[in-house]
Every structure is written in structure tokens, then in C-alpha cells.
Scaffold this motif. Structure first.
Motif, mmCIF file in Angstrom:
data_model
loop_
_atom_site.group_PDB
_atom_site.id
_atom_site.type_symbol
_atom_site.label_atom_id
_atom_site.label_comp_id
_atom_site.label_asym_id
_atom_site.label_seq_id
_atom_site.Cartn_x
_atom_site.Cartn_y
_atom_site.Cartn_z
ATOM 1 N N THR A 23 0.811 -1.218 0.000
ATOM 2 C CA THR A 23 0.000 0.000 0.000
ATOM 3 C C THR A 23 0.845 1.269 0.000
ATOM 4 O O THR A 23 0.596 2.187 -0.770
ATOM 5 C CB THR A 23 -0.952 0.012 1.214
ATOM 6 N N VAL A 24 1.834 1.327 0.870
ATOM 7 C CA VAL A 24 2.602 2.559 1.044
ATOM 8 C C VAL A 24 3.711 2.708 0.010
ATOM 9 O O VAL A 24 3.881 3.768 -0.577
ATOM 10 C CB VAL A 24 3.168 2.648 2.480
ATOM 11 N N LEU A 25 4.468 1.642 -0.245
ATOM 12 C CA LEU A 25 5.605 1.751 -1.155
ATOM 13 C C LEU A 25 5.341 1.206 -2.556
ATOM 14 O O LEU A 25 6.187 1.336 -3.429
ATOM 15 C CB LEU A 25 6.836 1.055 -0.559
ATOM 16 N N GLY A 26 4.194 0.595 -2.765
ATOM 17 C CA GLY A 26 3.845 0.153 -4.114
ATOM 18 C C GLY A 26 4.470 -1.152 -4.565
ATOM 19 O O GLY A 26 4.446 -1.472 -5.752
ATOM 20 N N GLN A 55 7.591 -7.473 -5.208
ATOM 21 C CA GLN A 55 8.461 -6.979 -6.280
ATOM 22 C C GLN A 55 8.222 -5.482 -6.451
ATOM 23 O O GLN A 55 7.072 -5.032 -6.447
ATOM 24 C CB GLN A 55 8.125 -7.720 -7.578
ATOM 25 N N ALA A 56 9.292 -4.732 -6.603
ATOM 26 C CA ALA A 56 9.187 -3.294 -6.836
ATOM 27 C C ALA A 56 8.738 -3.037 -8.269
ATOM 28 O O ALA A 56 9.052 -3.811 -9.182
ATOM 29 C CB ALA A 56 10.535 -2.619 -6.583
ATOM 30 N N VAL A 61 14.234 6.028 -6.072
ATOM 31 C CA VAL A 61 13.201 6.356 -7.055
ATOM 32 C C VAL A 61 13.845 7.219 -8.142
ATOM 33 O O VAL A 61 14.891 7.826 -7.925
ATOM 34 C CB VAL A 61 11.986 7.069 -6.422
ATOM 35 N N GLU A 62 13.209 7.274 -9.304
ATOM 36 C CA GLU A 62 13.803 7.975 -10.448
ATOM 37 C C GLU A 62 13.589 9.477 -10.445
ATOM 38 O O GLU A 62 14.429 10.213 -10.955
ATOM 39 C CB GLU A 62 13.263 7.393 -11.761
ATOM 40 N N LEU A 97 9.383 10.871 -5.316
ATOM 41 C CA LEU A 97 9.790 11.015 -3.917
ATOM 42 C C LEU A 97 8.761 11.837 -3.141
ATOM 43 O O LEU A 97 8.388 11.485 -2.011
ATOM 44 C CB LEU A 97 11.178 11.661 -3.829
ATOM 45 N N LYS A 98 8.256 12.905 -3.742
ATOM 46 C CA LYS A 98 7.226 13.727 -3.090
ATOM 47 C C LYS A 98 5.951 12.916 -2.867
ATOM 48 O O LYS A 98 5.315 13.026 -1.815
ATOM 49 C CB LYS A 98 6.924 14.964 -3.930
ATOM 50 N N HIS A 99 5.575 12.111 -3.848
ATOM 51 C CA HIS A 99 4.388 11.262 -3.715
ATOM 52 C C HIS A 99 4.567 10.267 -2.558
ATOM 53 O O HIS A 99 3.655 10.078 -1.744
ATOM 54 C CB HIS A 99 4.133 10.529 -5.029
#
Length: 129
Positions: free
Chosen positions: A25-28, A42-43, A80-81, A86-88
Motif C-alpha cells: 500500500t505505502v511503497l507500491g 516486487q518493486a 526512485v527515479e 519522492l514527493k508522492h
């Protein structure tokens, strides 16, 4: 021999369902497979069969003493790219009550957070040269 990257991390957790839900939920992280007492995630964009493994050891497990009284892992860091990503994630971490601090290391912009078992992790964006 040259190491190319970290393929995956495996964490011991109290409650595998709760922790798997947090990372999803939080990190996807997306579910890839599970076993009784274990979950593998898996990321987004990863080619690994899994990037995170969670192994349940039970509700009676004590808190990690690493860095306070024992040696151990300090934290994991995921990159993150974009600054937008990062803000999200910052918003998601705040909503989950997980954000601990945010900082810049010169070469990165970083968010530090804790998962439901109190284990620290970092999400960062490399600053362009």
C-alpha cells in the motif's frame, strides 16, 4: 568478481500480512507469491523475481536492538527515479504515520521511515551531477 546490485532483502516480521500490506500500500511493492508465514514482493519496474521477502516469526518477537545494544542492519534504501515520485511517497509515508525524517546528503534527497515493526528504511532520489 564485481557486485552489480542488491537483488533482494528478506526481513523477519511479527505479522506477515500486516507488513506485506504496508509495503504494498505505502511503497507500491506488488505481490508475486506467498507461502504460509511468508510473502514476497516486487518493486515496480523490477526484473527480479522478488525484491523483498517477509518471514513471519510471531507476535511475541521483541524489537530490534540493532544500533542501540547490538550490531545489525541499520536500514535498507530504495531509489526512485524522479523528485515527483519522492514527493508522492513522502505523502504516503506521512499518511501511514511512518515518516521519521527527511534529509539531503548532498548526493541524494532522502526520506527515512519505519515499517510497522519499527525497522527503518530509506527512499531516496539521486541528485543529478
Amino acid at each position: 568478481m564485481t557486485m552489480q546490485s542488491l537483488n533482494h532483502a528478506v526481513l523477519y516480521v511479527r505479522d506477515v500480512e500486516r507488513r506485506a500490506a504496508f509495503y504494498t500500500t505505502v511503497l507500491g511493492f506488488r505481490p508475486v507469491f506467498g507461502l504460509p508465514g511468508a510473502a514476497f514482493r516486487q518493486a515496480e519496474g523490477s526484473a527480479n523475481d522478488h525484491d523483498l521477502g517477509l518471514l513471519q516469526i510471531g507476535a511475541e518477537a521483541g524489537d530490534s536492538e540493532a544500533g542501540r545494544r547490538t550490531v545489525g542492519l541499520c536500514h535498507l534504501a530504495w531509489e526512485v527515479e524522479t523528485l515527483t515520485e519522492l514527493k508522492h511517497l513522502r505523502t504516503r509515508l506521512i499518511e501511514a504515520g511512518a515518516l521519521v525524517r527527511e534529509t539531503g546528503h548532498g548526493t541524494t534527497k532522502a526520506l527515512y521511515a519505519q515499517d510497522p515493526d519499527g525497522l527503518e528504511f530509506e527512499v531516496c532520489r539521486l541528485v543529478p551531477a
